[in-house]
Enzyme design. Structure first.
Site, PDB file in Angstrom:
ATOM      1  CG  HIS A  70      15.335  45.346  59.190  1.00  0.00           C
ATOM      2  ND1 HIS A  70      15.593  44.125  58.666  1.00  0.00           N
ATOM      3  CD2 HIS A  70      15.233  46.177  57.937  1.00  0.00           C
ATOM      4  CE1 HIS A  70      15.728  43.736  57.490  1.00  0.00           C
ATOM      5  NE2 HIS A  70      15.279  45.253  56.854  1.00  0.00           N
ATOM      6  CG  ASP A  72      13.388  41.523  60.808  1.00  0.00           C
ATOM      7  OD1 ASP A  72      13.978  42.699  60.879  1.00  0.00           O
ATOM      8  OD2 ASP A  72      11.918  41.495  60.382  1.00  0.00           O
ATOM      9  CG  ASP A 102      16.718  43.586  53.390  1.00  0.00           C
ATOM     10  OD1 ASP A 102      16.814  44.420  54.357  1.00  0.00           O
ATOM     11  OD2 ASP A 102      15.803  43.107  53.037  1.00  0.00           O
ATOM     12  CD  GLU A 134      11.910  46.199  57.030  1.00  0.00           C
ATOM     13  OE1 GLU A 134      11.408  46.937  56.312  1.00  0.00           O
ATOM     14  OE2 GLU A 134      12.214  45.093  56.930  1.00  0.00           O
ATOM     15  CD  GLU A 135      12.782  42.136  55.648  1.00  0.00           C
ATOM     16  OE1 GLU A 135      11.853  42.181  54.914  1.00  0.00           O
ATOM     17  OE2 GLU A 135      13.990  42.409  55.110  1.00  0.00           O
ATOM     18  CD  GLU A 159      15.780  48.159  54.887  1.00  0.00           C
ATOM     19  OE1 GLU A 159      16.177  47.220  54.165  1.00  0.00           O
ATOM     20  OE2 GLU A 159      14.812  48.028  55.660  1.00  0.00           O
ATOM     21  CG  HIS A 346      13.424  40.067  50.408  1.00  0.00           C
ATOM     22  ND1 HIS A 346      12.321  40.839  50.860  1.00  0.00           N
ATOM     23  CD2 HIS A 346      14.403  40.697  51.568  1.00  0.00           C
ATOM     24  CE1 HIS A 346      12.225  41.326  51.710  1.00  0.00           C
ATOM     25  NE2 HIS A 346      13.373  41.588  52.403  1.00  0.00           N
TER      26      HIS A 346
HETATM   27 ZN   LIG Z   1      15.369  45.541  54.943  1.00  0.00          ZN
END
Ligand SMILES: [Zn+2]
Length: 376
Positions: A70, A72, A102, A134-135, A159, A346
């Protein structure tokens, strides 16, 4: 590459104050992919010009391997980062920046792995897939699944897994329970219906329901072997001297493979209805995002074994959700495998090590050799 990708913001969020376009990242990936001879398609998400998926393919035919990520990132707390999250900074071999683990680092590894091969050597195609959102909503992967274009036979989602293949993960979705009452002067309870008191009944009922479903569903492959229910947010009321007219609870529900979101939601609605039954409250239960289905793993056990052999470690399970269910829907035999640690994702000061990106590059090159070059 990682430096440029990190410097190109692509936050996605259901909170529109934070949501950004991912076009900048898509364009960088398109340029680099085209430079390696890949045929590039950029597909805007329906009704959203600022959001796009990228499909870049080298070689012809229907089989072959998809390396998917992903584009984003999640939003960030600028104050909590030691340095600017959009400037790649290196400390002790760790590359810090928003999305390094990520999963912007993944694209650098995947493209470098492809660059190791002469295009003419491929018997089956290699495809880079870059998805949007995706997030936040998974709308990028959802659009691909809806379109239904066959992208290949096998897929790796890069990932951060510490380069151990993941063959199963839980599903997740968020539910909001709203309890409604009636406002009134605090001096006389008969003047209103307190929604906080209704919510208290709901919370107690959901807590015991959590034990019930925990006893019903079980998968020892997972570190937390049951489904989980997290009371993530409650809100309601404005002032001590007013009877609270509305309260809300938002839950994170994590499902095991085989559990259906719609069935669980219906059951949760019944629990809330029973908890408030006979009382003066109204209620509403609705899904409010986070929708990722559980992933039960590739049906082709040989694929799993081949990847385990190439990585030198056995496949595991994860507690986080990915786009794997959508790729599975497209008929792709899918595993999750990438550099970096999900524990730093995150988070402020997120990082991936240069060594891990290099190891990922080696692993992806081995996968390309096995699935796109060697006889099937
Ligand atoms: Zn991810």
């Amino acid at each position: 590459m990682v430096r440029q990708l990190v410097a190109t913001p692509s936050v996605s969020s259901q909170d529109l104050r934070f949501d950004q376009s991912n076009r900048g990242v898509i364009e960088l990936l398109a340029e680099w992919s085209a430079g390696l001879g890949l045929a590039v398609q950029i597909e805007a998400l329906p009704g959203q010009t600022g959001k796009a998926n990228l499909i870049a393919k080298l070689g012809e035919g229907e089989d072959g391997l998809v390396l998917s990520g992903h584009t984003d990132t999640v939003p960030y707390d600028a104050d909590r980062w030691s340095d600017d999250p959009f400037v790649l900074t290196e400390h002790d071999g760790k590359l810090h920046g928003l999305g390094t683990a990520d999963m912007k680092g993944f694209f650098a590894a995947a493209l470098h792995a492809i660059a190791r091969f002469e295009p003419g050597a491929l018997r089956r195609p290699i495809t880079i897939l870059g998805t949007a959102d995706e997030e936040s909503t998974m709308n990028g992967a959802r659009a691909l699944a809806k379109k239904g274009e066959r992208l290949g036979r096998y897929a790796i989602i890069g990932e951060p897994t510490g380069l151990a293949p993941i063959r199963k993960h839980k599903g997740v979705f968020y539910v909001q329970v709203t309890v409604s009452g009636k406002s009134g002067h605090a001096s006389n309870p008969a003047l209103g219906v307190n929604a906080i008191e209704g919510l208290q009944l709901v919370l107690a009922a959901l807590q015991s329901w959590r034990d019930t479903i925990g006893a019903r569903y079980h998968d020892e492959d997972f570190e937390v072997p049951g489904p989980t229910l997290n009371f993530g947010r409650v809100s309601g009321g404005d002032s001590p001297n007013r009877i609270c007219a509305e309260s809300k609870l938002t839950l994170d529900v994590r499902l095991l493979p085989g559990m259906q979101r719609s069935e669980v939601t219906a059951e949760l609605r019944d629990v809330v209805a029973n908890a408030l039954d006979g009382g003066p409250w109204g209620f509403d239960v609705k899904g409010v995002g986070g929708y990722a289905d559980a992933f039960g793993g590739p049906s082709d056990a040989q694929f799993c074994t081949a990847v385990e052999t190439l990585c030198g470690c056995s496949a595991r399970t994860a507690l986080f959700g990915t786009e794997a269910p959508f790729l599975t829907e497209l008929g792709l035999q899918t595993l999750v495998l990438g550099a970096g640690d999900i524990a730093v994702a995150h988070q402020p000061d997120e990082y991936v090590t240069m060594a891990a990106i290099e190891r990922a590059t080696d692993v992806y090159a081995k996968l390309i050799k096995r699935f796109c070059i060697e006889p099937a």
